[in-house]
Each structure stands twice: as structure tokens, then as C-alpha cells.
Design a protein around this motif. Structure first.
Motif, PDB file in Angstrom:
ATOM      1  N   VAL A  86       9.051  11.020   2.492  1.00 23.76           N
ATOM      2  CA  VAL A  86      10.337  11.748   1.718  1.00 23.76           C
ATOM      3  C   VAL A  86       9.814  11.813   0.231  1.00 23.76           C
ATOM      4  CG1 VAL A  86      12.764  11.454   1.063  1.00 23.76           C
ATOM      5  CG2 VAL A  86      12.168  11.093   3.437  1.00 23.76           C
ATOM      6  N   LYS A  87       9.484  10.891  -0.279  1.00 23.34           N
ATOM      7  CA  LYS A  87       9.121  10.704  -1.809  1.00 23.34           C
ATOM      8  C   LYS A  87       8.013  11.765  -2.146  1.00 23.34           C
ATOM      9  CE  LYS A  87      11.117   7.032  -3.773  1.00 23.34           C
ATOM     10  NZ  LYS A  87      12.325   6.421  -2.911  1.00 23.34           N
ATOM     11  N   LEU A  88       7.178  11.871  -1.134  1.00 20.10           N
ATOM     12  CA  LEU A  88       6.013  13.046  -1.453  1.00 20.10           C
ATOM     13  C   LEU A  88       6.507  14.313  -0.937  1.00 20.10           C
ATOM     14  CD1 LEU A  88       2.861  10.879  -0.717  1.00 20.10           C
ATOM     15  CD2 LEU A  88       3.577  11.557  -2.844  1.00 20.10           C
ATOM     16  N   GLN A  89       7.782  14.531  -0.612  1.00 20.23           N
ATOM     17  CA  GLN A  89       8.018  15.962  -0.116  1.00 20.23           C
ATOM     18  C   GLN A  89       7.801  16.524   1.043  1.00 20.23           C
ATOM     19  OE1 GLN A  89       8.034  18.098  -3.725  1.00 20.23           O
ATOM     20  NE2 GLN A  89       9.883  17.396  -4.851  1.00 20.23           N
ATOM     21  N   SER A 102      -3.777   9.634   0.425  1.00 15.24           N
ATOM     22  CA  SER A 102      -3.542   8.247   0.687  1.00 15.24           C
ATOM     23  C   SER A 102      -2.667   7.711   1.565  1.00 15.24           C
ATOM     24  CB  SER A 102      -3.524   7.658  -0.858  1.00 15.24           C
ATOM     25  OG  SER A 102      -2.184   7.902  -1.521  1.00 15.24           O
ATOM     26  N   LEU A 103      -1.608   8.595   1.699  1.00  8.27           N
ATOM     27  CA  LEU A 103      -0.443   8.307   2.507  1.00  8.27           C
ATOM     28  C   LEU A 103      -0.884   8.322   3.886  1.00  8.27           C
ATOM     29  CD1 LEU A 103       2.345   7.250   3.327  1.00  8.27           C
ATOM     30  CD2 LEU A 103       3.106   9.489   2.836  1.00  8.27           C
ATOM     31  N   ILE A 104      -1.797   9.116   4.053  1.00 10.13           N
ATOM     32  CA  ILE A 104      -2.164   9.631   5.656  1.00 10.13           C
ATOM     33  C   ILE A 104      -3.130   8.336   6.127  1.00 10.13           C
ATOM     34  CG2 ILE A 104      -3.961  11.065   7.052  1.00 10.13           C
ATOM     35  CD1 ILE A 104      -1.037  12.121   6.921  1.00 10.13           C
ATOM     36  N   SER A 105      -4.069   8.027   5.165  1.00 12.10           N
ATOM     37  CA  SER A 105      -4.994   7.030   5.171  1.00 12.10           C
ATOM     38  C   SER A 105      -4.252   5.402   5.701  1.00 12.10           C
ATOM     39  CB  SER A 105      -5.642   6.797   4.148  1.00 12.10           C
ATOM     40  OG  SER A 105      -6.651   5.699   4.205  1.00 12.10           O
ATOM     41  N   THR A 106      -2.972   5.291   4.779  1.00  7.73           N
ATOM     42  CA  THR A 106      -2.173   4.050   4.871  1.00  7.73           C
ATOM     43  C   THR A 106      -1.624   4.180   6.475  1.00  7.73           C
ATOM     44  OG1 THR A 106      -2.026   3.753   2.566  1.00  7.73           O
ATOM     45  CG2 THR A 106      -0.604   2.692   4.296  1.00  7.73           C
ATOM     46  N   THR A 115       8.460  -1.617   8.693  1.00  5.97           N
ATOM     47  CA  THR A 115       7.487  -0.948   8.125  1.00  5.97           C
ATOM     48  C   THR A 115       7.443   0.686   8.321  1.00  5.97           C
ATOM     49  OG1 THR A 115       6.166  -2.487   8.767  1.00  5.97           O
ATOM     50  CG2 THR A 115       4.781  -0.854   8.393  1.00  5.97           C
ATOM     51  N   THR A 116       7.825   1.128   9.419  1.00  7.28           N
ATOM     52  CA  THR A 116       8.195   2.544   9.661  1.00  7.28           C
ATOM     53  C   THR A 116       9.100   3.114   8.698  1.00  7.28           C
ATOM     54  OG1 THR A 116       7.581   2.173  12.020  1.00  7.28           O
ATOM     55  CG2 THR A 116       8.627   4.265  11.460  1.00  7.28           C
ATOM     56  N   ASN A 117      10.169   2.443   8.383  1.00  7.63           N
ATOM     57  CA  ASN A 117      11.061   3.031   7.477  1.00  7.63           C
ATOM     58  C   ASN A 117      10.588   3.116   5.952  1.00  7.63           C
ATOM     59  OD1 ASN A 117      13.356   2.871   9.168  1.00  7.63           O
ATOM     60  ND2 ASN A 117      14.035   0.850   8.645  1.00  7.63           N
ATOM     61  N   HIS A 118       9.684   2.075   5.673  1.00  7.11           N
ATOM     62  CA  HIS A 118       8.847   2.280   4.358  1.00  7.11           C
ATOM     63  C   HIS A 118       8.093   3.477   4.321  1.00  7.11           C
ATOM     64  CE1 HIS A 118       9.854  -1.128   1.637  1.00  7.11           C
ATOM     65  NE2 HIS A 118      10.156  -1.672   2.647  1.00  7.11           N
ATOM     66  N   ASN A 123       0.828  -1.245  -0.070  1.00 10.03           N
ATOM     67  CA  ASN A 123      -0.010   0.038   0.068  1.00 10.03           C
ATOM     68  C   ASN A 123       0.898   1.147   0.040  1.00 10.03           C
ATOM     69  OD1 ASN A 123      -2.428  -1.258  -0.157  1.00 10.03           O
ATOM     70  ND2 ASN A 123      -3.222  -0.924   2.005  1.00 10.03           N
ATOM     71  N   LEU A 124       1.909   1.321   0.711  1.00 10.45           N
ATOM     72  CA  LEU A 124       2.777   2.365   0.838  1.00 10.45           C
ATOM     73  C   LEU A 124       3.513   2.532  -0.507  1.00 10.45           C
ATOM     74  CD1 LEU A 124       4.479   1.886   4.299  1.00 10.45           C
ATOM     75  CD2 LEU A 124       2.974   3.801   3.744  1.00 10.45           C
ATOM     76  N   GLN A 125       4.098   1.460  -0.762  1.00 14.58           N
ATOM     77  CA  GLN A 125       4.515   1.727  -2.409  1.00 14.58           C
ATOM     78  C   GLN A 125       3.565   2.259  -3.507  1.00 14.58           C
ATOM     79  OE1 GLN A 125       6.099  -2.139  -3.265  1.00 14.58           O
ATOM     80  NE2 GLN A 125       7.986  -1.641  -1.966  1.00 14.58           N
TER      81      GLN A 125
END
Length: 606
Positions: free
Chosen positions: A73-76, A45-49, A64-67, A36-38
Motif C-alpha cells: 500500500v505504501k508503495l502504491q 526490494s519488496l518483491i525480494s522480501t 507478517t502478511t499484514n505488514h 526488512n519490510l519496514q
């Protein structure tokens, strides 16, 4: 948060007590969240996950937390990533490194270095990716001192042979102008790949050693190690641009086409820049228009290239088209636009662009933009305005050298001894461009007929051990470079033939009314005949003479010069282009001059 975790069955039992049917469920749920994170493509959607991970108690799982951190980071969303990191009970090396890389991507490399300091206080050991990230931070900051400290830690932790770390170190030393240390790292590498070779080639290309960069590229190809990638080819093209090596640049362009990299934005931008710097603006134009959707980089390269060729109006037209295509300009784009206005005498247009930079595009004018305006005002004779603006600009030492050097050059051009004196004093006292300051000041006094001052400056230079940079020009013929120095006929290729041709051309120029303007070109008050002798043997004239007897009729002769072209040679080149019916292109330290049919593209304004 801890309450939610304790209520979750996955965290109430030790792992050794989990039943066989329970373990797959745990792993399946964990894998589901990772997937889901990927798949998260936006913040919502990231907040929901993130919320679901929290509910199921997986925030206690470092993997999991690292992901999750990585996705922020990817979403700035670096602040969210940092907050999540702070809440981790046991961050590992991946956690630390991901956050450091995130701060670098967010344009905050100093924060990445600070994080490493905090990491070093704990028990987590850095890995190769940590060091590569740290070196990258130093590279962006051009912080050689910190970079060397990081390098020392690399060796302490035993990563001095790591391919990724060494390639990063080479890049860092190149960006910090320490090419010798970069090559030392390169030499000590047990194994090198295309990335490490590219880093080394780029280091030389960025540090005005393009000839070594080309030599390394030839060595890479001879060893048949790998196919050059687009980054390597872009670096090689940049080396050709810095040297004005058109033949080598065309060979590199052919390699780009063979490898299918001609549509790559970075390579295309390098090609546009290279052809412009080699005096082939029409080639730049052809490459540029073949780019499907040019970004700000090729647009800026094209604007600057046209500006240096004296085509200021074309630069402004390209800029307007860029805006129409909704390509957002950056601060360098405006340097190009102001440069175009400066070199074409478009003062009103330049001032308007300066005033609307922030209002229309959100870019705050800084020292480099205002220096362009000082240059623009100075070239058109508005010296008092230029001087007033120069005094109001807060500059760093390197920026100040460009600012006051620009003002000094304009003052000399218009005979303003008062302003020239102050500008040269600033440069000499700050130990910036000292030789150039002395020389320009001497020529300013000579132009004003103040020969006592000229002798005084000449004596002061000798006393302080300051020597004028010798005039040097070079031409490329069939991939060979021929170098010429002012007044040095003995080392000039086919010297007697060159001098004989120049004498004949000078005779024909005088028939057309050529007198020459040797005043202000030399340090001492010499006889007129001697002054003519000195000027007639300027390096660009020797290079031109050699080109005329060595290159087929009809071929454009391209001359590169390390100093500004003098007015006397400029006038001579115009007349010679008409006499011999050939095109000459001269690239001096400031711009290009294209001589054709007795005229120059600069319209005598440079």
C-alpha cells in the motif's frame, strides 16, 4: 504455496511442541522480516522480501502478511496488496482496514466502502480505525447518505465517544455541507484534542460560516487546551479569506510566524490565498516568494489571486515560471490560467492553453475549463461562439448553473436578449440561481428598453415568491465589521453624515462630467431623478462613504460586496478616487477592483 509451508519446520509442529531454543529462532526470523519490510523503499526490494517470506512459510502468519500488505500500500501497489489479501486464509481487522485505507490512498474510496460490505458479511468485527477509514472514504466522496449509515454503525458498535472516529465524522459532515450535524458530534464528545477542534473550525470555514470558525478559534485559545497546529492555523486563515477579514488574517499570520509554521506549504498557500482575497496582492507576492520550493498549490493560489486582481499577464508569467521549475500543473491550475485570460481579455492565449492542456500536460479539459472559455468569449463580445460552445458542453446540474449563469451575465452586458432569454430559461427550469436569473433577465430587457417585459418578469417573480438578493457591502475597521444594505440609510452607521458626504461627492463628480448609467439597474421604469437616488445609495457607496469619514486619510479603503459591482458605481468610484486622492479596493462576487487616481486595475473590463 501450501507445500512450501508444510515443509517448513515452523509449521510442521504445533506451537506447544516447539522447544525452548526453537521459539526464539522463530521470533527472531519473524522480527527480521518485519524489519526488512519496514526498510523496503522500492518495489524490487519488496518483491525480494516477499519471496523470502514465502520460502520460510511466513505468509501463513497474519501479523507478517499484514505488514506485507501495508508495505505494498505504501508503495502504491494496491492491486498486489489486494491479491495478497485474497490469498489470506484468516484476514483480521487490521488486514481489512489496511486494504481499505490503501484503496482510499489510491483514489478509489468506493472500493473501500465495498470492502467494508464484504467484511460485514463475515465474522471480523470493525475497530475504531476501520470506522475512521470508512468515514474518510465518505468524506472524499462527499457522500452524506452513506456517511450517515456509517455513523449509525459507529453508534451501534459503541465508538461514538472515540476521539479519532468523532474527528473523522466532524470532517465528513463538514465536507458534506452538514455543519449542524458536525457540531452535534463535536458537542457530544467527552474529550477533544487539537485535531477535533481543527476539524470543527475547518467545517465552518468550508461552509461559508467563517465568523463562527473564528469564534471557535478564539474559544480554543481562551481554554488554553493546546497549541494550534498548522492545519488549524490554515483553516483559520481560510476563514479570514472567505470573510475578507484582513486584520484577523494578519493576526493569524503573526501566530503562524510565532509557531514556526511560515515555511509550511499548506499554511503558506492559505496565506497567499487570504491576502489575495483581501485585496492585498502585494502581500501575497511577498509570502509566495518566501516559500523555499513552492508546490503546485501555492503556485495555483498566486495565479488565481493575480487573475482576480486583473493582472492576467502576471498570472501567465507565474504559470510559465512554474513550468520552468518543473512543477506539474493540475486541473485547478488551468482554471486559474483560463480565468486570468478571461478577466484580462487575453482570448487567443486562453484558447491556446485550452487546446494544449492535454497535449502538453496530460490534463483533459472538462466542464469547468470550457465554462471559463465561455466566459472569456462572452466578455469580449463573441457571444455567438460562447453560446455555441455552451450548448456543446455536457454538464451536471451544479456545473450547468455556473455555465448558463456565466452566459446570461455576458448576454446582459452586450444586450443580447435572445441568448439571455435561453440562458435564464435553463436556470429557472432547472431551479438553479432562480432569483439571479430573473434579475439579470429583467435588467437585460430594461437595457433594451423593453419595459413591458420588465413588468412581466417582476410580476412573475412576485407570483412565484422569488425575491432579489439585497445588495450588501461591508468594511472592516479596527477588527470590527460594518455592514450596509442598498437604500437602507436608517441602519447605516453615521447615516446622515454618510449621505451628506455622498451628495457632496456627487456634486463634484458632475462638475467633472459625471452623468451616470442607471439604465438597466432597476426593475421598473422610474423617473430619472428617482433612478439617480437609488443608484447613489447602492451598498458599496454607503460603505465607501462610511470608510471615508471613519478611516485616516492615506489608508486604503477595502469594501466587500455580495453582488457584481454595477457600471455606474464603478464609474463613480474611479472619479471619487481622483477627487479625494485615495485608493479603494472593492471585492465583488467576481473579482477585485483597485481604484487609484481615477482608474481601475480592471481597465473597465470585468
Amino acid at each position: 504455496m501450501r507445500k512450501l509451508q508444510n515443509q517448513n519446520p515452523f509449521f510442521t509442529l504445533p506451537s506447544t511442541c516447539l522447544s525452548r531454543q526453537f521459539k526464539p529462532s522463530y521470533c527472531h526470523t519473524k522480527a527480521h522480516f518485519i524489519q526488512n519490510l519496514q526498510d523496503c523503499r522500492n518495489f524490487k526490494s519488496l518483491i525480494s522480501t516477499h519471496s523470502n517470506i514465502l520460502k520460510f512459510g511466513f505468509l501463513n502468519d497474519t501479523f507478517t502478511t499484514n505488514h506485507l500488505i501495508n508495505r505494498y500500500v505504501k508503495l502504491q501497489k494496491i492491486n498486489s496488496a489486494h491479491q495478497l489479501f485474497d490469498e489470506m486464509s484468516e484476514p483480521n481487522v487490521v488486514s481489512w482496514t489496511s486494504l481499505m485505507a490503501g484503496f482510499i490512498d489510491a483514489g478509489r474510496p468506493k472500493m473501500a466502502l465495498w470492502l467494508f460490505g464484504k467484511m460485514h458479511e463475515g465474522t471480523v468485527m470493525p475497530n475504531s480505525f476501520t470506522f475512521a477509514t470508512l468515514v474518510n472514504a465518505c468524506s472524499i466522496l462527499a457522500d452524506l447518505k452513506t456517511g450517515k449509515r456509517v455513523h449509525a454503525r459507529v453508534e451501534i458498535f459503541g465508538f461514538q465517544s472515540n476521539l479519532v472516529v468523532c474527528s473523522s465524522l466532524i470532517d465528513m459532515y463538514g465536507k458534506c455541507n452538514d455543519v449542524n450535524e458536525a457540531h452535534r458530534v463535536f458537542d457530544l464528545m467527552g474529550f477533544r484534542n487539537v485535531v477535533s477542534w481543527t476539524s470543527m473550525i475547518a467545517a465552518y470555514a468550508q461552509n461559508a460560516q467563517g465568523h463562527v470558525a473564528l469564534q471557535l478559534f478564539r474559544e480554543f485559545n481562551c481554554l488554553m487546551l493546546d497549541c494550534p497546529n498548522h492545519f488549524m492555523l490554515a483553516s483559520v486563515i481560510n476563514a479570514c479569506a472567505s470573510l475578507g477579514r484582513l486584520v484577523s488574517g494578519k493576526v493569524s499570520h503573526a501566530a503562524v510566524i510565532r509557531r514556526g509554521h511560515d515555511s509550511n506549504d499548506v499554511v503558506a498557500s492559505a496565506l497567499v490565498d487570504m491576502y489575495a482575497k483581501c485585496g492585498c496582492i502585494n502581500y501575497s507576492d511577498k509570502v509566495f516568494w518566501k516559500i523555499p520550493n513552492p508546490s503546485v498549490i501555492p503556485y495555483t493560489s498566486m495565479i488565481v489571486g493575480a487573475a482576480k486582481y486583473g493582472l492576467g499577464k502576471l498570472s501567465l508569467e507565474i504559470f510559465e515560471e512554474m513550468l520552468e521549475r518543473r512543477v506539474k500543473p493540475n486541473d485547478i491550475t488551468f482554471v486559474g490560467v483560463l480565468h486570468a485570460c478571461s478577466h484580462s481579455g487575453l482570448v487567443d492565449e486562453g484558447l491556446e492553453h485550452l487546446e494544449t492542456m492535454y497535449e502538453k500536460h496530460g490534463i483533459v479539459p472538462d466542464a469547468k475549463h470550457r465554462t471559463c472559455v465561455v466566459d472569456m468569449l462572452g466578455r469580449t463580445g463573441r457571444l455567438d461562439e460562447a453560446y455555441s460552445l455552451a450548448k456543446s458542453i455536457q454538464v451536471k446540474p451544479d456545473e450547468g448553473a455556473l455555465l448558463w449563469g456565466t452566459l446570461l451575465s455576458a448576454s446582459r452586458l452586450h444586450g443580447r436578449v435572445d441568448i439571455a432569454t435561453e440562458a435564464s430559461r435553463w436556470l429557472i427550469e432547472s431551479k438553479q440561481q432562480v432569483a439571479a436569473a430573473y434579475v439579470t433577465m429583467s435588467n437585460t430587457y430594461a437595457f433594451a428598453g423593453k419595459w413591458e417585459k420588465v413588468h412581466s418578469i417582476r410580476s412573475e417573480m412576485k407570483r412565484n415568491g422569488v425575491y432579489k438578493e439585497p445588495g450588501c457591502s461591508w468594511v472592516e475597521i479596527r477588527d470590527s465589521i460594518y455592514v450596509f444594505y442598498a437604500g437602507d440609510v436608517s441602519s447605516c452607521a453615521r447615516g446622515s453624515e454618510v449621505v451628506s458626504l455622498l451628495r457632496e461627492l456627487e456634486r463634484r463628480m458632475k462638475e467633472k462630467g459625471y452623468v451616470g448609467e442607471s439604465m438597466g439597474l432597476v426593475f421598473v421604469d422610474v423617473e430619472e431623478e428617482a433612478k439617480e437616488e437609488i443608484v447613489s445609495l447602492h451598498s458599496e457607496r454607503l460603505a465607501l462613504g462610511f470608510g471615508l469619514i471613519s478611516m485616516p486619510k492615506g489608508m486604503t479603503i477595502r469594501v466587500m460586496k455580495n453582488l457584481r459591482m454595477c457600471r455606474d458605481c464603478h464609474e463613480a468610484f474611479k472619479l471619487i478616487s481622483d477627487i479625494v486622492e485615495r485608493d479603494f479596493v472593492v471585492r465583488d462576487v467576481n473579482r477585485f477592483h483597485h481604484f487609484k487616481n481615477g482608474t481601475c486595475t480592471c481597465r473597465d473590463f470585468w
